[in-house]
Scaffold this active site. Structure first.
Site, short mmCIF file in Angstrom:
data_model
loop_
_atom_site.label_atom_id
_atom_site.label_comp_id
_atom_site.label_asym_id
_atom_site.label_seq_id
_atom_site.Cartn_x
_atom_site.Cartn_y
_atom_site.Cartn_z
N SER A 137 -6.83 5.05 6.73
CA SER A 137 -5.89 6.00 7.33
C SER A 137 -6.46 7.40 7.22
CB SER A 137 -4.56 5.93 6.55
OG SER A 137 -3.76 7.09 6.78
N TYR A 150 -0.39 7.15 -1.76
CA TYR A 150 -0.72 6.45 -0.49
C TYR A 150 -2.09 6.92 0.01
CZ TYR A 150 -0.77 4.83 4.30
OH TYR A 150 -1.16 4.23 5.47
P1 NDP Z 1 4.08 -2.20 9.43
O1 NDP Z 1 5.06 -1.85 8.37
O2 NDP Z 1 4.57 -2.31 10.82
O3 NDP Z 1 3.31 -3.55 9.04
C1 NDP Z 1 2.82 -3.74 7.74
C2 NDP Z 1 2.41 -5.18 7.54
O4 NDP Z 1 1.92 -5.32 6.20
C3 NDP Z 1 3.54 -6.16 7.73
O5 NDP Z 1 3.11 -7.26 8.50
C4 NDP Z 1 3.85 -6.61 6.31
O6 NDP Z 1 4.28 -7.96 6.30
C5 NDP Z 1 2.50 -6.48 5.64
N1 NDP Z 1 2.63 -6.38 4.19
C6 NDP Z 1 3.08 -5.35 3.45
N2 NDP Z 1 3.14 -5.69 2.16
C7 NDP Z 1 2.70 -6.98 2.08
C8 NDP Z 1 2.53 -7.90 1.01
N3 NDP Z 1 2.83 -7.58 -0.26
N4 NDP Z 1 2.08 -9.14 1.29
C9 NDP Z 1 1.78 -9.49 2.56
N5 NDP Z 1 1.91 -8.66 3.61
C10 NDP Z 1 2.38 -7.42 3.37
O7 NDP Z 1 2.95 -1.07 9.32
P2 NDP Z 1 1.63 -0.78 10.19
O8 NDP Z 1 1.36 -1.85 11.15
O9 NDP Z 1 1.73 0.61 10.67
O10 NDP Z 1 0.55 -0.78 9.02
C11 NDP Z 1 -0.57 -1.66 8.99
C12 NDP Z 1 -1.67 -1.00 8.18
O11 NDP Z 1 -2.09 0.19 8.85
C13 NDP Z 1 -1.26 -0.56 6.77
O12 NDP Z 1 -2.33 -0.81 5.88
C14 NDP Z 1 -1.02 0.94 6.92
O13 NDP Z 1 -1.22 1.63 5.71
C15 NDP Z 1 -2.08 1.29 7.94
N6 NDP Z 1 -1.85 2.50 8.71
C16 NDP Z 1 -0.68 2.74 9.38
C17 NDP Z 1 -0.52 3.93 10.10
C18 NDP Z 1 0.75 4.29 10.78
O14 NDP Z 1 0.99 5.49 11.04
N7 NDP Z 1 1.61 3.33 11.14
C19 NDP Z 1 -1.61 4.89 10.24
C20 NDP Z 1 -2.79 4.54 9.48
C21 NDP Z 1 -2.91 3.39 8.78
P3 NDP Z 1 5.54 -8.53 5.49
O15 NDP Z 1 6.50 -7.41 5.27
O16 NDP Z 1 6.08 -9.61 6.38
O17 NDP Z 1 4.96 -9.07 4.24
C1 8X3 Z 2 -0.38 6.55 8.05
C2 8X3 Z 2 -0.67 7.87 8.66
O1 8X3 Z 2 -0.43 10.38 8.39
O2 8X3 Z 2 1.51 9.02 7.89
O3 8X3 Z 2 -1.46 6.13 7.29
O4 8X3 Z 2 -0.34 9.07 6.38
S1 8X3 Z 2 0.05 9.12 7.77
#
Ligand code: NDP
Ligand code: 8X3
Length: 250
Positions: A137, A150
């Site tokens: 990220s 985070y």
């Molecule tokens: P979502 O919340 O939409 O999806 C997150 C996913 O992670 C879900 O499928 C969830 O599945 C899974 N997850 C979380 N904890 C667990 C666990 N303990 N075991 C198994 N699965 C887990 O978020 P995003 O799609 O946005 O995020 C995906 C990745 O991208 C993350 O690593 C996030 O940090 C990163 N990211 C997101 C950004 C954003 O702005 N959205 C920007 C930059 C990076 P379930 O709950 O079913 O277990």
């Molecule tokens: C998610 C993007 O800017 O909210 O990783 O940290 S930010």
């Protein structure tokens, strides 16, 4: 049609769910993991058990992860690509106001579970001259108020990715750190403890990155010629940029 296999962690929502759909549309087999079994079951029902293998478990549970690997059906046992996507942010408060349990959950999920997954799949990925895509990220590069742990976990993911490349030198395995900025998924609902209004407000008018944008990016990275490695990829919406340092005065 390709018969390659990708394991996507966190395939129940956001980037992971969109990436699963993208790779299935492209002809790959998908191992989809996450805690919400019903969403994984729906993916299997949509595409068939010969295209999707559902592995419902908590990524922090090493025993469950080992079991999921050991019980992969033969058709899914050779993994060409690992997308380490499962992760989360919890809380938006300053460090001095933060919940220690939330800090530990972020470290357990974004760091410890990610390295465990990687280590356990490395032999299979090396055997296939495969690839690893890690979801880092921009929060790992740019500090912001409330980013504390985070952002720290994502800085780890970025550096771990670069160090993996060095250790895998000569193996043919490609490693990519994808570093998105603001993207509209379930991320902010999770971060705020279920506050949909706060999530809607954050993204309103900002034209954020979509899950499909990231899925298309991962698809592009994974399908480049085998001699190319996208090592790091920072992606922001046009509406987002980094700005300034803060100064406190008496
Ligand atoms: P979502 O919340 O939409 O999806 C997150 C996913 O992670 C879900 O499928 C969830 O599945 C899974 N997850 C979380 N904890 C667990 C666990 N303990 N075991 C198994 N699965 C887990 O978020 P995003 O799609 O946005 O995020 C995906 C990745 O991208 C993350 O690593 C996030 O940090 C990163 N990211 C997101 C950004 C954003 O702005 N959205 C920007 C930059 C990076 P379930 O709950 O079913 O277990
Ligand atoms: C998610 C993007 O800017 O909210 O990783 O940290 S930010």
């Amino acid at each position: 049609m390709s018969t390659k296999t990708v394991w996507i962690t966190g395939a129940t929502a956001g980037f992971g769910a969109a990436t699963a759909e993208r790779f299935l549309a492209g002809g790959w087999r998908v191992i989809a993991s996450g805690r919400r079994a019903e969403r994984l079951t729906a993916l299997v029902a949509k595409y068939g058990a010969d295209r999707v293998h559902a592995a419902a478990f908590d990524q922090r549970d090493e025993g469950a992860l080992r079991h999921a690997i050991d019980t992969l059906p033969p058709a899914f046992a050779e993994v060409d690509l690992l997308v380490n996507n499962a992760g989360l942010a919890l809380g938006t408060g300053l460090a001095q106001e933060s919940d220690l349990a939330q800090w530990k959950q972020m470290i357990d999920t974004n760091v410890t579970a990610l390295v465990t997954m990687t280590r356990l799949l490395l032999p299979r990925l090396i055997a296939r001259r495969g690839a690893i895509v890690n979801l880092s990220s921009i929060s790992g590069s740019y500090p912001y108020r409330g980013g504390n742990v985070y952002g720290g976990t994502k800085a780890f993911v970025t550096q771990f990715s670069q160090n993996l490349r060095v250790d895998l030198h000569g193996s043919g395995v490609r490693v990519t750190s994808i570093e998105p900025g603001m993207a509209q998924t379930e991320f902010t609902v999770v971060r705020t403890g279920g506050d949909q209004a706060a999530s809607d407000q954050l993204y309103a008018g900002a034209h954020p990155i979509t899950a499909g944008d990231i899925a298309d990016t991962i698809w592009w990275v994974a399908n480049l010629p085998a001699h190319l490695d996208i090592t790091r990829l920072e992606i922001m919406p046009v509406s987002q940029s980094a700005a300034g340092l803060q100064v406190h005065r008496d």
